[in-house]
Design an enzyme around this catalytic site. Structure first.
Site: not given
Ligand code: ITT
Length: 186
Positions: A65, A141-142
C-alpha cells in the site's frame, strides 16, 4: 516456495517484480481487488489487505500500500491516493497546488507479507521530494509525472527508467528490506 503479490496496479507489479527478480526472487502476481479499510495508516491498511489475501489464496502472499503525502495539503492524498488519482488526477493535484511555494511531498510504501499462519510482517520505505509545476515525462504511473525526488537530478519519476526510479523510490526501499528478510525466512 511460491510467493504471490496481490495487486490490481500493473505499474506497481512491474516495479516490484523487476526489483525482486534482480535479487533472485521470483513472484507470481494476482489482480484481486481487496477490501481497503479507511485508515490514516498505510501499515493498518496493508496488514488487513494481506490477511484477506491470505484467507483467499491460503499460500504465501504479500501486498503493498502506498501514497503521496503533500505537506501543504496536510498529507493529502496520503492513504486515499488511489481514489484521488482516479478522480481529480494529476491535473487536480496541480490545481490544488497552484500558487503554492511550499511544494514538499513524500511517497511512502508499506509492504505486508504473510508466509504462513503466523503474523503479518511489515516493511516500509519513504522517498522525499517536491511537486513539479507541470507534469513531465511519460514513464511510470500515477503521480510519477509530478514528483521530483530529492535524491535525483531534478527529473520527475516519470522521466526516469524503472531502474533509476527503483534505486531511490519508496517502493525500492521497502522491497529491498523485504527481500533481505525473505532470504532469511525462506
Ligand atoms: P492495489 O491496492 O490493488 O495494489 P492501488 O493502485 O489501488 O492498487 P494503493 O491503494 O496502494 O494501490 O494506491 C496507491 C496510489 O498511490 C496509486 O494508485 C498511485 O496513484 C499512487 N502511487 C503510489 N506509488 C506511486 C508511485 O511510485 N508513483 C506514482 N504514483 C504512486
Amino acid at each position: 516456495m511460491r510467493l504471490t503479490f496481490v495487486t490490481t496496479n500493473a505499474g506497481k507489479a512491474a516495479e516490484v517484480r523487476s526489483l525482486l527478480m534482480a535479487l533472485g526472487i521470483e513472484i507470481g502476481v494476482r489482480a484481486i481487488r481487496l477490501t481497503e479499510i479507511q485508515s490514516d495508516s498505510l501499515e493498518e491498511i496493508s496488514a488487513r489487505c494481506c490477511e484477506e489475501a491470505y484467507e483467499i489464496l491460503r499460500e504465501p502472499v504479500f501486498v503493498e500500500d502506498s501514497g503521496l503525502f503533500i505537506e501543504r495539503l496536510n498529507g493529502f492524498p496520503g492513504p486515499y491516493s488511489s481514489y484521488v488519482q482516479r478522480t481529480i488526477g494529476n491535473a487536480g493535484i496541480l490545481k490544488l497546488m497552484a500558487g503554492e511555494e511550499n511544494r514538499r511531498a513524500y511517497f511512502r510504501s508499506c509492504i505486508a507479507c504473510k508466509l504462513s499462519d503466523g503474523p503479518v510482517k511489515l516493511f516500509s520505505g519513504v522517498c522525499v521530494g517536491r511537486i513539479s509545476h507541470e507534469p513531465r515525462g511519460s514513464g511510470g504511473f500515477g503521480f510519477d509525472p509530478l514528483f521530483i525526488p530529492d535524491e535525483g537530478d531534478g527529473r520527475t519519476f516519470a522521466e526516469m527508467d524503472v531502474k533509476e526510479k527503483s534505486a531511490i523510490s519508496h517502493r525500492g526501499k521497502a522491497v529491498r528490506l523485504f527481500a533481505e528478510w525473505l532470504k532469511l525466512a525462506r
